[in-house]
Design an enzyme around this catalytic site. Structure first.
Site, PDB file in Angstrom:
ATOM      1  N   LYS A  89      19.664  15.646  36.124  1.00 42.61           N
ATOM      2  CA  LYS A  89      21.035  15.752  35.610  1.00 42.61           C
ATOM      3  C   LYS A  89      20.971  15.736  34.084  1.00 42.61           C
ATOM      4  O   LYS A  89      20.802  14.692  33.461  1.00 42.61           O
ATOM      5  CB  LYS A  89      21.897  14.606  36.129  1.00 42.61           C
ATOM      6  CG  LYS A  89      23.359  14.728  35.745  1.00 42.61           C
ATOM      7  CD  LYS A  89      24.166  13.593  36.343  1.00 42.61           C
ATOM      8  CE  LYS A  89      25.639  13.746  36.016  1.00 42.61           C
ATOM      9  NZ  LYS A  89      25.890  13.696  34.555  1.00 42.61           N
ATOM     10  N   SER A 116      33.594  17.444  38.944  1.00 42.45           N
ATOM     11  CA  SER A 116      32.454  16.578  38.655  1.00 42.45           C
ATOM     12  C   SER A 116      31.908  16.040  39.976  1.00 42.45           C
ATOM     13  O   SER A 116      32.450  16.319  41.045  1.00 42.45           O
ATOM     14  CB  SER A 116      32.868  15.443  37.725  1.00 42.45           C
ATOM     15  OG  SER A 116      33.883  14.682  38.319  1.00 42.45           O
ATOM     16  N   LYS A 174      21.926  18.247  46.116  1.00 42.56           N
ATOM     17  CA  LYS A 174      22.925  19.098  46.752  1.00 42.56           C
ATOM     18  C   LYS A 174      22.413  19.552  48.111  1.00 42.56           C
ATOM     19  O   LYS A 174      21.220  19.848  48.260  1.00 42.56           O
ATOM     20  CB  LYS A 174      23.218  20.341  45.898  1.00 42.56           C
ATOM     21  CG  LYS A 174      23.773  20.042  44.518  1.00 42.56           C
ATOM     22  CD  LYS A 174      23.946  21.319  43.707  1.00 42.56           C
ATOM     23  CE  LYS A 174      24.425  21.010  42.300  1.00 42.56           C
ATOM     24  NZ  LYS A 174      24.498  22.229  41.466  1.00 42.56           N
ATOM     25  N   TYR A 177      30.545   4.679  31.132  1.00 40.30           N
ATOM     26  CA  TYR A 177      31.732   5.307  31.722  1.00 40.30           C
ATOM     27  C   TYR A 177      31.583   5.391  33.235  1.00 40.30           C
ATOM     28  O   TYR A 177      32.524   5.118  33.988  1.00 40.30           O
ATOM     29  CB  TYR A 177      31.926   6.708  31.139  1.00 40.30           C
ATOM     30  CG  TYR A 177      33.116   7.440  31.711  1.00 40.30           C
ATOM     31  CD1 TYR A 177      33.006   8.142  32.916  1.00 40.30           C
ATOM     32  CD2 TYR A 177      34.346   7.426  31.075  1.00 40.30           C
ATOM     33  CE1 TYR A 177      34.085   8.799  33.462  1.00 40.30           C
ATOM     34  CE2 TYR A 177      35.436   8.079  31.610  1.00 40.30           C
ATOM     35  CZ  TYR A 177      35.299   8.765  32.796  1.00 40.30           C
ATOM     36  OH  TYR A 177      36.376   9.415  33.334  1.00 40.30           O
ATOM     37  N   ASP A 178      30.388   5.775  33.678  1.00 34.54           N
ATOM     38  CA  ASP A 178      30.147   5.908  35.118  1.00 34.54           C
ATOM     39  C   ASP A 178      30.379   4.591  35.843  1.00 34.54           C
ATOM     40  O   ASP A 178      30.932   4.559  36.944  1.00 34.54           O
ATOM     41  CB  ASP A 178      28.718   6.392  35.377  1.00 34.54           C
ATOM     42  CG  ASP A 178      28.521   7.834  34.956  1.00 34.54           C
ATOM     43  OD1 ASP A 178      27.374   8.194  34.640  1.00 34.54           O
ATOM     44  OD2 ASP A 178      29.511   8.592  34.944  1.00 34.54           O
TER      45      ASP A 178
END
Length: 787
Positions: free
Chosen positions: A123, A81, A297, A35-36
């Site tokens: 993740k 997301s 992040k 999907y990514d």
């Protein structure tokens, strides 16, 4: 149609289907990494072709809608997301954007050597959830859903053993929303599947599916018996700040009893991030849980706020996915599949090979332009990639291994399904007053609904949840109906009899009657749903809503010229031509006539032209949309100011034109309108705009000073002394803007008999509400005739 545009449409359709299976059904049919890749490809194509971005694209939104079986919860802060990085350079580019985007003192956010500090954590491959605490007590758990609205799963999250029902320690804010991932360990997953086999229950494909399916059980006793775990990764809304950095937040949450990743680390700059990524990648298989990448992040929260968000994702975070997996295999053949729009698409049939643990026998080739780009021949040795454990695709031909028996890939002359002629699409563009025709990348079967493949896909789309929403008509049932020639178009669905349905595989008395009722219940769709259900190329759900909201009748949509359609938000000329061509097609018109005629469909929400759309036209805008060579918005404005009407522009002599524009532009305008076809086309556009009820707006400078300038009015219900169109025109002549919706910015609402939700909202907001008599009195006071 261009190759990029075709691929974008294919990707959107595929991603929408995968979104639905992943977020609503909890039955994903592809790995997340696949999907990514699809999403990343779509995002890149849209970045290269920004004019093709539409509101209905998966890149503009997150996930899919929540299940109605759970109470819906609105997230006060959207659960977005993350953007993805697949290569090291992607991460370096992210770091560059972060560094250039910050406008804070270096000492506040940079580490040693002036490098941005990042938090690093695995993740987890699970289900994102929100946990809301009030005064330290867990009061609500919710799924992410579509990012704005999720599902209330409070009773289920309480069964997850490492989620604290009451925070430990002290000092937590009165309101605290913790966000994280519910997942299942590898060992827990193996135990669950083993126990399911023992009792003859359903087994799960992977830990992510098991976690999602377990957490969203309607019976929380089932959830309680599943080996679920939680790991927090951040905050949503809070009544007070708890730290200055992301890692500080997580360390504080850990003190209050929240499980935090043991792999959490601080990195000084992008190179330390990459070192962390490589280390985790090497240890990935030895971890007790599934991960599909690493999340980085910006650690400083002030820097996060400075960087802000894009439409779908934060600018201060990124998910670095694991790399592509490649293998060599042989291309045995290329077969061609036929889609809903008739696109004939090549598919590679491969000698089966295991790639990233999955046996691969097929791969997408997109279109014949891609086949040509690769230089692909049947019999070639090819490199297959599953990017981030993704969908297989052919990325390269090993030419030196090409056998002498290799054969070229040829497009079939006739459709492999119905035998109809296959032709290459043509792209027609109108620019600078001229039409140009170029070859598209797509080949299409001309059989339309006479082609079984197109018919099946058209019906599947027509009955889908976002279209006509006819429950009980699954893909297999539709295939049966088409194969047994019980339906030949969407209109035939409404002619089905009980005796025909009960004979289908999987149907009995109750299910047959339910299907007949579902079909009957679909006879009063909204205009937007019906337009979307028609399957017009390039028209997704959001574009269908725009067409319905703005034009407000199917007749207007059918009649609209391409240039008129471009007045709609987010409808470019290419999409406008697709819409216009669809309704020009006699076959499509016949199907629509049958649906609205003998099938008895009654479209809802048809009526007056959308207020904002009706007032969106200007003479200068119309001139600009004619695409006269060398004439842009500035020159169009000068022409409108000088001549006042389109006819005056068309008939202006050379002297008048030369006094208005520089010689080159003046000559271009005269040459353009000297071509009678251009002049008539311009007149036709203007005539349709006026026929639809659109009108030229005065320039802002002429509105200023009018008695109602700056005021927004809303008309609702019916009026007896004048039509709403007339009332709208009179209000706008006084400088008011007439809107179709009520908000806090609305000045006055005029409510006649039958006024509904708009009147209710106006009263709730404490707005001024007038009846028709009060409106007439106000107009008279302002010098406007009302008779």
């Amino acid at each position: 149609m261009k190759a990029a545009e075709t691929r974008i449409l294919e990707l959107r359709a595929e991603l929408d289907q995968h979104n639905y299976r992943y977020h609503v059904l909890d039955e994903p049919s592809i790995p997340d990494a696949e999907y990514d890749r699809l999403f990343h490809e779509l995002k890149a194509l849209e970045a290269e072709n920004p004019h093709l971005v539409t509101p209905d694209s998966p890149t503009q939104r997150v996930g899919s809608a929540a299940l109605s079986a759970f109470t819906q919860v609105r997230h006060e802060m959207a659960m977005l997301s993350l953007g993805n990085a697949f290569e090291e350079n992607d991460l370096r580019e992210f770091d560059r954007r972060v560094t250039e985007g910050l406008d804070l003192p270096a000492g506040d956010l940079f580490g040693e050597g002036g490098k941005v500090q990042y938090s690093c954590e695995p993740k987890l491959d699970g289900l994102a959830v929100s946990l809301l605490y009030r005064d330290g007590a867990l009061v609500r758990g919710a799924t992410r859903g579509d990012g704005t609205t999720g599902e209330d799963i409070s009773v289920n999250v309480r069964t997850v053993r490492n989620i604290p029902l009451k925070l430990q320690g002290k000092g937590w804010p009165e309101l605290l929303e913790v966000r994280g991932e519910v997942f299942m360990s590898k060992a827990g997953f193996e135990r669950l599947n083993a126990s399911q086999l023992e009792v003859g229950g359903k087994t799960f494909a992977n830990p992510r599916n098991a976690a999602a399916g377990s957490l969203r059980q309607l019976d929380s006793k089932i959830t309680a018996n599943r080996p679920l775990e939680f790991c927090c990764y951040g905050l949503g809304q809070t009544s007070a700040e708890i730290a200055d950095t992301h890692i500080g937040v997580l360390e504080t949450l850990k003190k209050w009893g929240m499980p935090v990743s043991r792999e959490l680390k601080l990195a000084d700059g992008v190179e330390e991030c990459l070192a962390y990524y490589r280390d985790i990648g090497e240890r990935r298989l030895s971890l007790t849980y599934e991960i599909d990448g690493v999340v980085f992040k910006v650690n400083n929260l002030a820097a996060q706020r400075e960087l802000g968000f894009r439409a779908r994702e934060p600018r201060w975070a990124i998910a670095h996915k694991f790399p592509a997996m490649e293998e060599l295999t042989e291309l045995l053949d290329v077969e061609f599949q036929v889609g809903r729009t008739g696109a004939v698409t090549p598919v590679a049939r491969l000698k089966p090979v295991k790639v990233a643990g999955v046996m691969v026998a097929n791969a997408t080739l997109h279109n014949m332009d891609e086949v040509a780009r690769l230089g692909l021949m049947i019999g070639d040795t090819v490199i297959i990639r599953r990017a981030g454990d993704v969908i297989p695709q052919v990325v390269q031909v090993v030419v030196e291994r090409r056998p002498e028996t290799a054969k070229p890939v040829e497009v079939p002359q006739s459709c492999p399904v119905c035998g109809s002629h296959v032709e290459r699409t043509q792209l027609i563009k109108r620019s600078k007053g001229k039409e140009t025709v170029t070859e598209g990348a797509v080949y299409r079967c001309v059989g339309r609904l006479a082609c079984g493949a197109q018919l099946k896909q058209a019906i599947i789309h027509y009955v889908s949840r976002r279209a006509m929403d006819i429950e009980g008509l699954g893909d297999k049932t539709i295939e049966q109906l088409v194969d047994e020639k019980l339906i030949g178009s969407p209109a035939d669905l409404y002619k089905l009899k009980y005796e025909q349905i009960i004979d289908l595989e999987g149907f009995a008395e109750i299910s047959s009657n339910k299907l007949l009722k579902a079909i009957a219940d679909s006879r009063q769709p909204t205009l937007a749903r019906f337009i979307y259900a028609l399957g017009i190329p390039d028209v997704g759900e959001e574009t269908a809503k725009v067409l319905a909201r703005s034009l407000a009748s199917l007749d207007r949509v059918k009649q609209a010229l391409p240039e008129v359609l471009t007045y709609l938000p987010d409808v470019g000329l290419e999409v406008a031509y697709e819409i216009h061509s669809f309704f020009e097609d006699e076959h499509n018109r016949n199907v629509i006539d049958a649906l609205l005629g003998e099938c008895g469909l009654q479209l809802q929400d048809q009526g007056e032209l959308g207020a904002e759309f009706a007032a969106s036209t200007t003479l200068e805008g119309l001139i600009d949309k004619l695409h006269i060579p060398s004439v842009g918005p500035g020159a169009a404005q000068k022409l409108a100011d000088r001549f006042g009407t389109l006819e005056a522009v068309i008939s202006a002599d050379w002297l008048d034109m030369r006094q208005t524009l520089p010689e080159k532009q003046a000559k271009s305008v005269r040459d353009f309108f000297d071509d009678n076809a251009n002049a008539e086309r311009a007149r036709a556009i203007e005539a349709q705009l006026k026929d639809f009820g659109m009108h030229w707006r005065s320039e802002k400078k002429t509105v200023e000073g009018l008695p109602l300038a700056g005021q927004t009015w809303v008309l609702t219900g019916s009026l007896e002394r004048m039509s709403r169109d007339v009332a709208k025109e009179k209000l706008e002549s006084l400088g008011a803007k007439v809107s179709g919706s009520v908000s806090a910015k609305t000045h006055t609402v005029v409510a006649g008999p039958g006024a509904g939700s708009k009147l209710t909202k106006a009263n709730e907001l404490g707005l001024t509400v007038l009846d028709e008599e009060a409106l007439l009195k106000r107009l008279t006071e302002l010098g406007v005739a009302v008779d």
